[in-house]
Design a protein around this motif. Structure first.
Motif, mmCIF file in Angstrom:
data_model
loop_
_atom_site.group_PDB
_atom_site.id
_atom_site.type_symbol
_atom_site.label_atom_id
_atom_site.label_comp_id
_atom_site.label_asym_id
_atom_site.label_seq_id
_atom_site.Cartn_x
_atom_site.Cartn_y
_atom_site.Cartn_z
ATOM 1 N N THR A 1 3.725 0.585 9.964
ATOM 2 C CA THR A 1 5.139 0.491 9.612
ATOM 3 C C THR A 1 5.849 1.833 9.771
ATOM 4 O O THR A 1 7.066 1.881 9.928
ATOM 5 C CB THR A 1 5.322 0.027 8.149
ATOM 6 N N GLY A 2 5.109 2.932 9.697
ATOM 7 C CA GLY A 2 5.709 4.258 9.775
ATOM 8 C C GLY A 2 6.447 4.667 8.517
ATOM 9 O O GLY A 2 6.983 5.780 8.424
ATOM 10 N N GLN A 3 6.439 3.786 7.524
ATOM 11 C CA GLN A 3 7.236 4.015 6.311
ATOM 12 C C GLN A 3 6.739 5.211 5.499
ATOM 13 O O GLN A 3 7.532 6.030 5.027
ATOM 14 C CB GLN A 3 7.210 2.745 5.454
ATOM 15 N N LEU A 4 5.429 5.332 5.349
ATOM 16 C CA LEU A 4 4.896 6.418 4.533
ATOM 17 C C LEU A 4 5.165 7.772 5.187
ATOM 18 O O LEU A 4 5.560 8.727 4.510
ATOM 19 C CB LEU A 4 3.395 6.228 4.313
ATOM 20 N N ALA A 5 4.967 7.869 6.494
ATOM 21 C CA ALA A 5 5.224 9.130 7.191
ATOM 22 C C ALA A 5 6.688 9.537 7.063
ATOM 23 O O ALA A 5 7.003 10.715 6.837
ATOM 24 C CB ALA A 5 4.836 8.996 8.661
ATOM 25 N N ARG A 6 7.584 8.577 7.194
ATOM 26 C CA ARG A 6 9.011 8.894 7.076
ATOM 27 C C ARG A 6 9.346 9.395 5.678
ATOM 28 O O ARG A 6 10.118 10.353 5.510
ATOM 29 C CB ARG A 6 9.857 7.658 7.407
ATOM 30 N N MET B 1 0.819 -1.205 0.000
ATOM 31 C CA MET B 1 0.000 0.000 0.000
ATOM 32 C C MET B 1 0.856 1.260 0.000
ATOM 33 O O MET B 1 0.576 2.218 -0.730
ATOM 34 C CB MET B 1 -0.934 -0.001 1.217
ATOM 35 N N VAL B 2 1.891 1.264 0.823
ATOM 36 C CA VAL B 2 2.780 2.432 0.901
ATOM 37 C C VAL B 2 3.458 2.673 -0.443
ATOM 38 O O VAL B 2 3.509 3.807 -0.934
ATOM 39 C CB VAL B 2 3.829 2.236 2.012
ATOM 40 N N GLU B 3 3.972 1.613 -1.040
ATOM 41 C CA GLU B 3 4.631 1.747 -2.343
ATOM 42 C C GLU B 3 3.667 2.310 -3.382
ATOM 43 O O GLU B 3 4.028 3.181 -4.190
ATOM 44 C CB GLU B 3 5.160 0.389 -2.798
ATOM 45 N N ASP B 4 2.440 1.838 -3.354
ATOM 46 C CA ASP B 4 1.439 2.310 -4.308
ATOM 47 C C ASP B 4 1.131 3.795 -4.099
ATOM 48 O O ASP B 4 1.026 4.550 -5.072
ATOM 49 C CB ASP B 4 0.165 1.481 -4.158
ATOM 50 N N VAL B 5 0.986 4.221 -2.853
ATOM 51 C CA VAL B 5 0.712 5.637 -2.566
ATOM 52 C C VAL B 5 1.848 6.508 -3.097
ATOM 53 O O VAL B 5 1.607 7.540 -3.749
ATOM 54 C CB VAL B 5 0.524 5.864 -1.056
ATOM 55 N N LEU B 6 3.066 6.108 -2.830
ATOM 56 C CA LEU B 6 4.211 6.907 -3.272
ATOM 57 C C LEU B 6 4.293 6.963 -4.797
ATOM 58 O O LEU B 6 4.628 8.006 -5.368
ATOM 59 C CB LEU B 6 5.502 6.329 -2.686
ATOM 60 N N GLU B 7 3.969 5.870 -5.458
ATOM 61 C CA GLU B 7 3.968 5.866 -6.922
ATOM 62 C C GLU B 7 2.904 6.804 -7.472
ATOM 63 O O GLU B 7 3.136 7.515 -8.459
ATOM 64 C CB GLU B 7 3.738 4.439 -7.446
ATOM 65 N N ARG B 8 1.727 6.833 -6.837
ATOM 66 C CA ARG B 8 0.657 7.724 -7.294
ATOM 67 C C ARG B 8 1.049 9.189 -7.109
ATOM 68 O O ARG B 8 0.799 10.026 -7.982
ATOM 69 C CB ARG B 8 -0.637 7.417 -6.541
ATOM 70 N N LEU B 9 1.639 9.506 -5.966
ATOM 71 C CA LEU B 9 2.062 10.881 -5.728
ATOM 72 C C LEU B 9 3.127 11.306 -6.731
ATOM 73 O O LEU B 9 3.112 12.440 -7.232
ATOM 74 C CB LEU B 9 2.595 11.023 -4.301
ATOM 75 N N ALA B 10 4.055 10.383 -7.033
ATOM 76 C CA ALA B 10 5.110 10.705 -8.005
ATOM 77 C C ALA B 10 4.525 10.916 -9.395
ATOM 78 O O ALA B 10 4.924 11.842 -10.114
ATOM 79 C CB ALA B 10 6.153 9.593 -8.025
ATOM 80 N N PHE B 11 3.572 10.069 -9.778
ATOM 81 C CA PHE B 11 2.952 10.187 -11.100
ATOM 82 C C PHE B 11 2.228 11.519 -11.236
ATOM 83 O O PHE B 11 2.271 12.162 -12.287
ATOM 84 C CB PHE B 11 1.982 9.025 -11.323
ATOM 85 N N LEU B 12 1.560 11.928 -10.176
ATOM 86 C CA LEU B 12 0.800 13.189 -10.194
ATOM 87 C C LEU B 12 1.686 14.416 -9.940
ATOM 88 O O LEU B 12 1.228 15.550 -10.074
ATOM 89 C CB LEU B 12 -0.297 13.145 -9.122
#
Length: 252
Positions: free
Chosen positions: A64-69, A39-50
């Protein structure tokens, strides 16, 4: 006329307990977290695409805290919220004017999903974006079949109902998100034992939190479950599928 209260499908007490258990299990070095990592990887990919770089963000449910970091490393002010620690997604948020809200793995077990989405939209600033990911219809199909075989003539509700893509689209329209996008993707994982599958489900807070608890499996039923799990596999490994739905939209 007062609006009707949402049906009580899930137990808030069991939901919080399940998430607290998952948070504790996540402290183990080999804890399974592949659903959230996806899920985190997907969110970051969407933000990068946009090419969208939020300056003030709220992340809900990412143990995991990964997205916030990652967002913080890009200069964002990040607020983290967790239902197990008192954050109520079915009440007005104590935050407002946010550029971005991400909800990971929590909205499938709220009783008032439209209401939760409305609270998300209200907490966004104009031009703000939401991305919400959670397990959807089609997930845990193998485990469902195994449990049906175990229960025999008296099946019990052991896996909660889930939102499908069509319903997800209707929810975004109903809650007035602009430019809505709805999609889903499968994630297949192989397991060598039923206990490992159930353990992974619990460690990632994906277990049954229905208001009406199913009876515990007896010895005979558990034996049938193991046999059905083995029969569903090949070469000692049984594949389970997790369907992840992602809802995204903007506040105009």
């Amino acid at each position: 006329m007062a609006s009707k209260a949402p049906p009580r499908i899930f137990s808030p007490t069991r939901r919080i307990a399940a998430r607290r258990r998952a948070l504790a299990l996540q402290q183990q070095p080999d804890a399974p977290r592949y659903i959230h990592e996806d899920m985190v990887e997907d969110v970051l990919e969407r933000l990068a695409f946009l090419r969208f770089e939020p300056k003030r963000a709220l992340v809900i449910g990412d143990f995991t805290g990964q997205l916030a970091r990652e967002l913080a490393s890009r200069g964002a002010e990040v607020i983290e919220a967790e239902p197990a620690q008192g954050f109520d997604e079915e009440a007005p948020f104590p935050f407002e004017g946010l550029d971005f809200i991400a909800s990971l793995g929590t909205l499938d077990t709220v009783n008032d999903l439209p209401g939760a989405l409305v609270h998300i939209r209200k907490a966004l600033a104009p031009g703000g974006m939401m991305i919400a990911s959670f397990l959807s219809a089609g997930s845990l199909s193998t485990l469902r079949d195994v449990m049906l075989e175990a229960d025999g003539d008296r099946p019990a509700a052991r896996i909660h109902p889930m939102v499908d893509v069509r319903a997800g689209g209707q929810l975004l329209q109903r809650t007035l998100f602009a430019d809505p996008v709805i999609d889903h993707r499968p994630l297949k994982v192989g397991f060598r034992s039923l206990e490992r599958l159930v353990g992974d489900v619990r460690a990632q807070a994906m277990g049954n939190v229905l208001a009406d608890m199913a009876p515990a499996l007896g010895k005979a039923a558990l034996s049938r479950a193991h046999s059905a799990f083995a029969a569903a596999g090949e070469s000692g490994r049984t594949v389970e599928q997790f369907e992840i739905i992602t809802l995204s939209g903007w506040k105009k």
